[in-house]
Design a protein around this motif. Structure first.
Motif, short mmCIF file in Angstrom:
data_model
loop_
_atom_site.label_atom_id
_atom_site.label_comp_id
_atom_site.label_asym_id
_atom_site.label_seq_id
_atom_site.Cartn_x
_atom_site.Cartn_y
_atom_site.Cartn_z
N ILE A 92 12.79 -17.49 -65.88
CA ILE A 92 11.86 -16.64 -66.65
C ILE A 92 11.31 -15.58 -65.60
CG2 ILE A 92 9.65 -17.02 -67.67
CD1 ILE A 92 10.74 -19.71 -68.60
N PRO A 93 11.12 -14.45 -66.16
CA PRO A 93 10.47 -13.45 -65.07
C PRO A 93 9.01 -13.74 -64.97
CG PRO A 93 11.76 -12.50 -66.73
CD PRO A 93 11.87 -13.90 -67.02
N ARG A 94 8.81 -13.36 -63.55
CA ARG A 94 7.21 -13.44 -63.33
C ARG A 94 6.75 -12.54 -63.57
NH1 ARG A 94 4.65 -15.96 -58.35
NH2 ARG A 94 2.91 -14.37 -57.56
N CYS A 95 5.21 -12.44 -64.07
CA CYS A 95 4.52 -11.39 -64.45
C CYS A 95 4.31 -10.36 -63.27
CB CYS A 95 3.06 -11.95 -64.71
SG CYS A 95 2.01 -10.33 -65.27
N PRO A 96 4.65 -9.25 -63.68
CA PRO A 96 4.62 -8.13 -62.57
C PRO A 96 3.08 -8.04 -62.13
CG PRO A 96 5.05 -7.31 -64.56
CD PRO A 96 5.13 -8.86 -64.81
N ALA A 97 2.07 -8.39 -62.73
CA ALA A 97 0.79 -8.09 -62.17
C ALA A 97 0.16 -9.24 -61.37
CB ALA A 97 0.05 -8.15 -63.43
N LEU A 98 1.04 -10.30 -61.29
CA LEU A 98 0.67 -11.53 -60.15
C LEU A 98 0.82 -11.06 -58.77
CD1 LEU A 98 2.07 -14.67 -61.82
CD2 LEU A 98 -0.42 -14.03 -61.54
N SER A 99 0.06 -11.51 -57.91
CA SER A 99 0.13 -11.04 -56.61
C SER A 99 0.94 -11.95 -55.74
CB SER A 99 -1.36 -11.05 -55.93
OG SER A 99 -1.90 -12.09 -55.82
N PHE A 100 1.02 -11.82 -54.65
CA PHE A 100 1.92 -12.93 -53.92
C PHE A 100 0.89 -14.25 -53.84
CE2 PHE A 100 4.25 -9.11 -52.12
CZ PHE A 100 5.78 -9.57 -52.46
N ALA A 101 -0.27 -14.10 -53.79
CA ALA A 101 -1.11 -15.15 -53.93
C ALA A 101 -1.55 -15.72 -55.12
CB ALA A 101 -2.74 -14.80 -53.40
N ASN A 102 -0.63 -15.32 -56.07
CA ASN A 102 -0.83 -15.83 -57.49
C ASN A 102 -2.18 -15.71 -58.04
OD1 ASN A 102 1.77 -16.93 -57.54
ND2 ASN A 102 1.21 -18.86 -56.57
N THR A 103 -2.52 -14.26 -57.91
CA THR A 103 -3.95 -14.05 -58.78
C THR A 103 -3.45 -12.77 -59.40
OG1 THR A 103 -4.55 -12.57 -56.79
CG2 THR A 103 -5.47 -14.92 -56.87
N CYS A 104 -4.14 -12.69 -60.57
CA CYS A 104 -3.96 -11.55 -61.45
C CYS A 104 -4.67 -10.25 -60.76
CB CYS A 104 -4.56 -11.81 -62.76
SG CYS A 104 -4.03 -10.66 -63.98
N THR A 105 -3.66 -9.28 -60.56
CA THR A 105 -4.12 -7.93 -60.05
C THR A 105 -4.88 -6.94 -61.22
OG1 THR A 105 -1.95 -6.91 -60.51
CG2 THR A 105 -2.30 -7.99 -58.20
N ILE A 106 -4.70 -7.26 -62.35
CA ILE A 106 -5.29 -6.49 -63.58
C ILE A 106 -6.15 -7.30 -64.55
CG2 ILE A 106 -2.93 -5.17 -63.61
CD1 ILE A 106 -2.34 -6.64 -66.22
N TYR A 107 -6.69 -8.46 -63.76
CA TYR A 107 -7.43 -9.51 -64.64
C TYR A 107 -8.80 -8.51 -65.40
CZ TYR A 107 -9.96 -13.48 -65.79
OH TYR A 107 -10.67 -14.60 -66.76
N ALA A 108 -9.33 -7.88 -65.01
CA ALA A 108 -10.49 -7.11 -65.60
C ALA A 108 -9.78 -6.25 -66.72
CB ALA A 108 -11.20 -6.32 -64.84
N ALA A 109 -8.85 -5.86 -66.69
CA ALA A 109 -8.12 -4.92 -67.96
C ALA A 109 -7.05 -5.75 -68.55
CB ALA A 109 -7.37 -3.70 -67.28
N ARG A 110 -6.84 -6.93 -68.23
CA ARG A 110 -5.61 -7.67 -68.71
C ARG A 110 -5.61 -7.63 -70.35
NH1 ARG A 110 -10.02 -10.92 -68.23
NH2 ARG A 110 -10.38 -12.81 -69.58
N PRO A 111 -4.08 -7.63 -70.94
CA PRO A 111 -4.16 -7.30 -72.33
C PRO A 111 -4.69 -8.63 -73.23
CG PRO A 111 -1.88 -7.94 -71.26
CD PRO A 111 -3.16 -7.82 -70.06
N LEU A 112 -4.68 -8.55 -74.51
CA LEU A 112 -5.32 -9.43 -75.35
C LEU A 112 -4.32 -10.74 -75.19
CD1 LEU A 112 -7.20 -10.39 -77.71
CD2 LEU A 112 -5.48 -9.71 -79.17
N ILE A 113 -3.01 -10.87 -75.16
CA ILE A 113 -2.28 -12.05 -75.03
C ILE A 113 -2.63 -12.74 -73.85
CG2 ILE A 113 -0.53 -11.06 -73.48
CD1 ILE A 113 -0.12 -13.50 -76.69
#
Length: 171
Positions: free
Chosen positions: A65-86
């Motif tokens: 299963i592919p990893r989300c491309p917005a996850l950083s190497f530290a496993n934090t969301c790099t787009i958190y403030a703008a993340r999509p509805l899902i």
């Protein structure tokens, strides 16, 4: 419907996001973050707010299963403030409950409400590749029968024939 390049579309999108109940996140669910389809409006919103253009992710070692491309190497969301509805409704809907115990204020929202929100965003995006019918098809393909049945009911309520894409296809 609005044009995904229109600022009014982004305002309506933000209003949908703002309608969600607050939830305190334990920031442990990164292992659930995978690639996902993003409609044109949300994709533009992410790019405009963060400068990030989402592309396909890579599988984690030993997983398919592919990893989300917005996850950083530290496993934090790099787009958190703008993340999509899902991503915003993950943990909020009963059918998408957080495995780490996070619960939105007031309790989980019904799955039917989550599907209505998803369909509102899809209709708002005016993206021909991201329609409620496509969302239903994706649920059927993934084996999510209950959620597909609820989504079908929501499409009927919206005046859309949920089986139109399958009529005439050989069984």
């Amino acid at each position: 419907m609005t044009d995904p390049r229109d600022g009014a579309g982004v305002g309506a999108l933000e209003a949908i996001y703002d309608s969600l109940p607050p939830m305190r996140c334990a920031q442990q669910c990164w292992d659930s973050c995978t690639t996902f389809p993003v409609n044109a409006l949300e994709h533009r919103n992410i790019r405009d707010q963060t400068g990030v253009t989402l592309t396909g992710g890579r599988a984690r070692p030993g997983q398919s299963i592919p990893r989300c491309p917005a996850l950083s190497f530290a496993n934090t969301c790099t787009i958190y403030a703008a993340r999509p509805l899902i991503c915003r409704i993950w943990g909020m809907a009963r059918g998408m409950a957080c495995g780490y115990g996070c619960v939105p204020e007031g309790g989980h929202i019904p799955d039917e409400e989550a599907i209505i929100l998803i369909n509102r965003v899809l209709l708002l995006s005016n993206d021909p590749a991201a329609t409620p019918e496509t969302a239903l098809h994706q649920l059927l393909q993934s084996g999510e029968v209950y959620q597909a049945a609820v989504a079908g009911g929501m499409l009927i309520a919206l005046g859309i024939d949920p089986l139109a894409r399958y009529k005439g296809e050989p069984r």
